[in-house]
Motif scaffolding. Structure first.
Motif, PDB file in Angstrom:
ATOM      1  N   GLN A  37      38.987   5.459   1.041  1.00 10.32           N
ATOM      2  CA  GLN A  37      39.327   4.039   1.064  1.00 10.32           C
ATOM      3  C   GLN A  37      38.073   3.189   0.839  1.00 10.32           C
ATOM      4  N   THR A  38      37.608   3.171  -0.403  1.00  6.17           N
ATOM      5  CA  THR A  38      36.375   2.441  -0.697  1.00  6.17           C
ATOM      6  C   THR A  38      36.557   0.935  -0.549  1.00  6.17           C
ATOM      7  N   THR A  39      37.756   0.423  -0.932  1.00  3.91           N
ATOM      8  CA  THR A  39      37.995  -1.020  -0.829  1.00  3.91           C
ATOM      9  C   THR A  39      37.976  -1.473   0.621  1.00  3.91           C
ATOM     10  N   LEU A  40      38.671  -0.722   1.503  1.00 10.29           N
ATOM     11  CA  LEU A  40      38.698  -1.077   2.913  1.00 10.29           C
ATOM     12  C   LEU A  40      37.320  -0.950   3.543  1.00 10.29           C
ATOM     13  N   GLN A  41      36.562   0.059   3.145  1.00  8.85           N
ATOM     14  CA  GLN A  41      35.215   0.219   3.680  1.00  8.85           C
ATOM     15  C   GLN A  41      34.328  -0.943   3.272  1.00  8.85           C
ATOM     16  N   LEU A  42      34.466  -1.411   2.018  1.00  7.83           N
ATOM     17  CA  LEU A  42      33.671  -2.536   1.540  1.00  7.83           C
ATOM     18  C   LEU A  42      34.046  -3.814   2.279  1.00  7.83           C
ATOM     19  N   GLN A  43      35.360  -4.043   2.469  1.00 14.00           N
ATOM     20  CA  GLN A  43      35.797  -5.215   3.216  1.00 14.00           C
ATOM     21  C   GLN A  43      35.307  -5.163   4.659  1.00 14.00           C
ATOM     22  N   SER A  44      35.375  -3.989   5.267  1.00 11.31           N
ATOM     23  CA  SER A  44      34.887  -3.838   6.636  1.00 11.31           C
ATOM     24  C   SER A  44      33.393  -4.115   6.728  1.00 11.31           C
ATOM     25  N   PHE A  45      32.634  -3.682   5.722  1.00 14.89           N
ATOM     26  CA  PHE A  45      31.189  -3.911   5.734  1.00 14.89           C
ATOM     27  C   PHE A  45      30.869  -5.399   5.650  1.00 14.89           C
ATOM     28  N   PHE A  46      31.522  -6.109   4.724  1.00 10.62           N
ATOM     29  CA  PHE A  46      31.259  -7.543   4.587  1.00 10.62           C
ATOM     30  C   PHE A  46      31.715  -8.311   5.826  1.00 10.62           C
ATOM     31  N   TYR A  47      32.810  -7.858   6.456  1.00 15.81           N
ATOM     32  CA  TYR A  47      33.262  -8.509   7.688  1.00 15.81           C
ATOM     33  C   TYR A  47      32.212  -8.338   8.783  1.00 15.81           C
ATOM     34  N   LYS A  48      31.656  -7.145   8.904  1.00 15.55           N
ATOM     35  CA  LYS A  48      30.635  -6.908   9.919  1.00 15.55           C
ATOM     36  C   LYS A  48      29.374  -7.715   9.630  1.00 15.55           C
ATOM     37  N   VAL A  49      29.031  -7.864   8.346  1.00 16.53           N
ATOM     38  CA  VAL A  49      27.848  -8.655   7.988  1.00 16.53           C
ATOM     39  C   VAL A  49      28.032 -10.108   8.391  1.00 16.53           C
ATOM     40  N   GLN A  50      29.184 -10.710   8.032  1.00 18.03           N
ATOM     41  CA  GLN A  50      29.389 -12.118   8.383  1.00 18.03           C
ATOM     42  C   GLN A  50      29.534 -12.295   9.886  1.00 18.03           C
ATOM     43  N   LEU A  51      30.117 -11.298  10.592  1.00 17.21           N
ATOM     44  CA  LEU A  51      30.213 -11.374  12.049  1.00 17.21           C
ATOM     45  C   LEU A  51      28.828 -11.346  12.684  1.00 17.21           C
ATOM     46  N   PHE A  52      27.956 -10.502  12.155  1.00 15.65           N
ATOM     47  CA  PHE A  52      26.580 -10.434  12.656  1.00 15.65           C
ATOM     48  C   PHE A  52      25.845 -11.752  12.408  1.00 15.65           C
ATOM     49  N   ILE A  53      26.043 -12.343  11.218  1.00 16.05           N
ATOM     50  CA  ILE A  53      25.376 -13.606  10.892  1.00 16.05           C
ATOM     51  C   ILE A  53      25.831 -14.709  11.837  1.00 16.05           C
ATOM     52  N   ILE A  54      27.151 -14.764  12.099  1.00 15.85           N
ATOM     53  CA  ILE A  54      27.682 -15.805  12.989  1.00 15.85           C
ATOM     54  C   ILE A  54      27.106 -15.674  14.388  1.00 15.85           C
ATOM     55  N   TRP A  55      27.107 -14.464  14.941  1.00 19.47           N
ATOM     56  CA  TRP A  55      26.576 -14.286  16.289  1.00 19.47           C
ATOM     57  C   TRP A  55      25.066 -14.515  16.327  1.00 19.47           C
ATOM     58  N   ALA A  56      24.375 -14.182  15.241  1.00 21.21           N
ATOM     59  CA  ALA A  56      22.935 -14.449  15.187  1.00 21.21           C
ATOM     60  C   ALA A  56      22.661 -15.954  15.227  1.00 21.21           C
ATOM     61  N   ILE A  57      23.483 -16.738  14.484  1.00 24.15           N
ATOM     62  CA  ILE A  57      23.304 -18.195  14.488  1.00 24.15           C
ATOM     63  C   ILE A  57      23.634 -18.767  15.864  1.00 24.15           C
ATOM     64  N   VAL A  58      24.713 -18.262  16.495  1.00 26.93           N
ATOM     65  CA  VAL A  58      25.090 -18.748  17.829  1.00 26.93           C
ATOM     66  C   VAL A  58      23.982 -18.483  18.833  1.00 26.93           C
ATOM     67  N   ILE A  59      23.470 -17.248  18.868  1.00 27.74           N
ATOM     68  CA  ILE A  59      22.420 -16.893  19.831  1.00 27.74           C
ATOM     69  C   ILE A  59      21.139 -17.666  19.549  1.00 27.74           C
ATOM     70  N   ALA A  60      20.779 -17.785  18.256  1.00 25.83           N
ATOM     71  CA  ALA A  60      19.559 -18.524  17.898  1.00 25.83           C
ATOM     72  C   ALA A  60      19.684 -19.997  18.272  1.00 25.83           C
ATOM     73  N   SER A  61      20.859 -20.591  18.039  1.00 21.98           N
ATOM     74  CA  SER A  61      21.070 -22.005  18.376  1.00 21.98           C
ATOM     75  C   SER A  61      20.947 -22.239  19.871  1.00 21.98           C
ATOM     76  N   LEU A  62      21.590 -21.375  20.670  1.00 21.37           N
ATOM     77  CA  LEU A  62      21.516 -21.513  22.121  1.00 21.37           C
ATOM     78  C   LEU A  62      20.075 -21.349  22.612  1.00 21.37           C
ATOM     79  N   GLY A  63      19.365 -20.393  22.017  1.00 18.10           N
ATOM     80  CA  GLY A  63      17.985 -20.177  22.425  1.00 18.10           C
ATOM     81  C   GLY A  63      17.082 -21.346  22.078  1.00 18.10           C
ATOM     82  N   VAL A  64      17.209 -21.852  20.848  1.00 16.99           N
ATOM     83  CA  VAL A  64      16.375 -22.980  20.417  1.00 16.99           C
ATOM     84  C   VAL A  64      16.668 -24.230  21.244  1.00 16.99           C
ATOM     85  N   ASP A  65      17.954 -24.425  21.580  1.00 17.54           N
ATOM     86  CA  ASP A  65      18.349 -25.612  22.338  1.00 17.54           C
ATOM     87  C   ASP A  65      17.954 -25.513  23.804  1.00 17.54           C
TER      88      ASP A  65
END
Length: 223
Positions: A37-65
């Motif tokens: 299932q290469t398509t599902l694996q690719l979608q799962s990878f991009f979902y994990k990347v954007q999830l990581f980016i969102i949580w990184a921005i949330v944690i960085a924002s809270l820390g900076v503030d």
């Protein structure tokens, strides 16, 4: 074919471990039973990347503030802007993203999306002391746009979901007026216009889609 030396079973395909005891299999692997299932694996990878980016921005924002005390807007130095950023990103990730699933009607997606965004705008406006702008201008204008879009979708829908659009328009248009009535507050002019638009579009949908609505009611109620 591979085999398990402990369970004494043969296992087809290209598994590496026994499905019963999880021991390493012996023997030669065969062609896999199921395609990769290469398509599902690719979608799962991009979902994990954007999830990581969102949580990184949330944690960085809270820390900076909170830790460094950095204020983005001098006029709003008394509030913690990172809480607003975290709210928007988390609601987007676990609220809005979940709406876009197969099988959910366009009307439901659009209506829930509008209400979620308006809710977040209301919280943000209250936080910065501008709630009246959302309550008296932004919300009714956005909801009127939603009503018009629902009417257009009702005209274009070929799957027998006209009743869904009709009920959505009626509830969305009348509910705010009922809230103002029971709150014993004068309903702003823009909200009254929104109510009139809702009723007009409801009548228009009945005129153009009346037969489809009757057929849908009979189908859903088995009458």
């Amino acid at each position: 074919m591979k085999n398990c030396p402990y369970c004494k079973i043969e296992v087809g395909g290209n598994l590496k471990k026994c499905p019963l005891c999880q021991s390493k299999l012996n023997g030669e692997a065969e062609a896999p039973y199921f395609p990769k299932q290469t398509t599902l694996q690719l979608q799962s990878f991009f979902y994990k990347v954007q999830l990581f980016i969102i949580w990184a921005i949330v944690i960085a924002s809270l820390g900076v503030d909170f830790l460094f005390g950095v204020k983005l807007w001098p006029a709003l130095a008394h509030i913690h802007w990172s809480l607003i950023v975290a709210m928007w990103l988390i609601v987007f990730e676990f609220g809005i993203m979940r709406l876009f699933k197969k099988g959910i009607s366009s009307s439901r997606i659009m209506t829930l999306f509008v209400f979620i965004v308006l809710g977040m705008l209301g919280v943000t406006a209250y936080y910065i002391g501008q709630l009246w702008v959302i309550a008296e201008w932004v919300a009714p204008i956005v909801i009127m746009g939603t009503l018009i879009a629902n009417f257009v979708l009702a005209m274009l829908d070929k799957n027998g979901n006209s009743m869904v659009y009709l009920l959505t328009n009626l509830v969305v248009g009348i509910l705010p007026y009922i809230v103002f009535y029971f709150a014993e507050r004068d309903c702003p002019l823009v909200w009254i216009i929104c109510l009139l638009v809702s009723v007009i579009l409801f009548v228009g949908a009945i005129i153009f889609k009346g037969r489809e609505v009757v057929g849908e009611i009979q189908r859903r109620l088995n009458v």
